[in-house]
Design a protein around this motif. Structure first.
Motif, short mmCIF file in Angstrom:
data_model
loop_
_atom_site.label_atom_id
_atom_site.label_comp_id
_atom_site.label_asym_id
_atom_site.label_seq_id
_atom_site.Cartn_x
_atom_site.Cartn_y
_atom_site.Cartn_z
N VAL A 80 0.83 -1.20 0.00
CA VAL A 80 0.00 0.00 0.00
C VAL A 80 0.87 1.25 0.00
CG1 VAL A 80 -1.68 1.34 1.33
CG2 VAL A 80 -2.00 -1.12 1.05
N ILE A 114 1.98 1.79 -3.44
CA ILE A 114 0.86 2.31 -4.23
C ILE A 114 0.68 3.80 -3.98
CG2 ILE A 114 -1.66 2.29 -4.42
CD1 ILE A 114 -1.53 -0.76 -4.13
N GLU A 115 0.74 4.21 -2.73
CA GLU A 115 0.58 5.62 -2.41
C GLU A 115 1.71 6.46 -3.00
OE1 GLU A 115 0.25 5.51 1.82
OE2 GLU A 115 -1.90 5.04 1.80
N THR A 169 -4.61 -7.67 -5.76
CA THR A 169 -5.77 -6.93 -5.24
C THR A 169 -5.97 -7.22 -3.76
OG1 THR A 169 -8.10 -6.40 -5.66
CG2 THR A 169 -7.49 -8.72 -5.72
N LYS A 201 -7.72 2.59 -6.73
CA LYS A 201 -8.31 2.58 -5.40
C LYS A 201 -9.81 2.80 -5.57
CE LYS A 201 -8.07 4.79 -0.84
NZ LYS A 201 -7.42 5.83 0.00
N ASP A 202 -10.65 2.10 -4.76
CA ASP A 202 -12.08 2.21 -4.98
C ASP A 202 -12.83 2.70 -3.75
OD1 ASP A 202 -12.59 0.06 -3.25
OD2 ASP A 202 -12.85 -1.40 -4.86
N ASP A 247 -12.02 1.42 -0.28
CA ASP A 247 -10.60 1.46 0.09
C ASP A 247 -9.89 0.16 -0.26
OD1 ASP A 247 -10.47 4.08 1.01
OD2 ASP A 247 -11.14 3.53 3.02
N ASP A 248 -10.38 -0.54 -1.26
CA ASP A 248 -9.66 -1.67 -1.82
C ASP A 248 -8.70 -1.17 -2.87
OD1 ASP A 248 -10.37 -4.12 -0.58
OD2 ASP A 248 -12.35 -4.03 -1.50
N TYR A 249 -7.65 -1.97 -3.12
CA TYR A 249 -6.64 -1.62 -4.12
C TYR A 249 -6.59 -2.70 -5.19
CZ TYR A 249 -5.01 1.67 -0.56
OH TYR A 249 -4.93 2.68 0.36
#
Length: 217
Positions: A72, A75-76, A101, A199-200, A203-205
């Motif tokens: 994460v 990803i950020e 995911t 990101k949805d 808060d899933d990736y």
């Protein structure tokens, strides 16, 4: 992307309709992870692809909070690289293949397909921005497939709203409609010629790459 799947019905059908090889409809499955990034790519991209390379599309990450935190964080960091870019234009129209995911629904099927006499192949998102459609697809080699149809609407430079409209479980010579439900949004926080990071609303990736083929119903 959050998908409300009809698991009891899907499980029963996988049990009652085991997949049989069909030489007339071969299924081409490509390894899910790609760990090689092009020269000159952002360091955060290299870090992300390295971190997810052995995570079995997220199955192994579920039981490893430390690894999840590192992924994460990568990803950020990549989202910072993508800040201010437009990721909802025509380049979003593609057959995207899942690399990793946190989405529990998709991971559930990947982990448990073996109990139903089959296995999960490629997991895809098929997006058509101009046509306003999205298909979430889970393949079951050699010829089975479960897909959820959605309509989409571009909401901003990185956000897309979606609404599920129908779902289908399909085998060699049979097809069964299933009732999906749900709506929401997803944001593509980074996209290049190779990968897309999402990101949805929950808060899933999701990390996907551009599949080497185009999926069609």
């Amino acid at each position: 992307m959050a998908v409300s799947l009809p698991f009891p019905a899907l499980s029963r059908l996988l049990i009652n309709h085991p997949r049989k090889p069909n030489p007339h409809r071969p299924f081409q499955s490509i390894p899910a992870q790609r760990s090689i990034a092009p020269v000159g790519s952002p360091p955060a991209k290299d870090d992300l692809l390295s971190l997810i390379a052995d995570q079995e599309r997220g199955v192994r990450t579920e039981g490893d909070p430390s690894k999840r935190s590192k992924i994460v964080a990568a990803i950020e960091a990549l989202a910072e690289v993508g800040k201010g870019t437009v990721t909802t234009d025509s380049r979003l129209s593609e057959t995207w293949r899942m690399l990793w995911t946190t989405e529990k629904e998709q991971l559930f099927i990947i982990k448990n397909a073996g109990f139903f006499g089959t296995e999960a192949g490629d997991v895809l998102q098929v997006i058509d921005v101009e046509g306003g459609t999205l298909n979430n697809v889970i393949t079951f080699p050699p010829s089975g497939v479960f897909f959820v149809r959605s309509t989409i609407e571009v909401a901003s430079s990185q956000r897309v709203n979606f609404r599920f409209t129908s779902a289908v479980l399909r085998g060699d010579n049979w097809e069964l409609p299933l009732p999906p439900f749900g709506q929401g949004w997803f944001e593509t926080v980074y996209m290049d010629d190779d990968i897309r990071v999402v990101k949805d609303i929950r808060d899933d990736y999701l990390v996907v790459d551009r599949a080497p083929y185009s999926w069609k119903e």
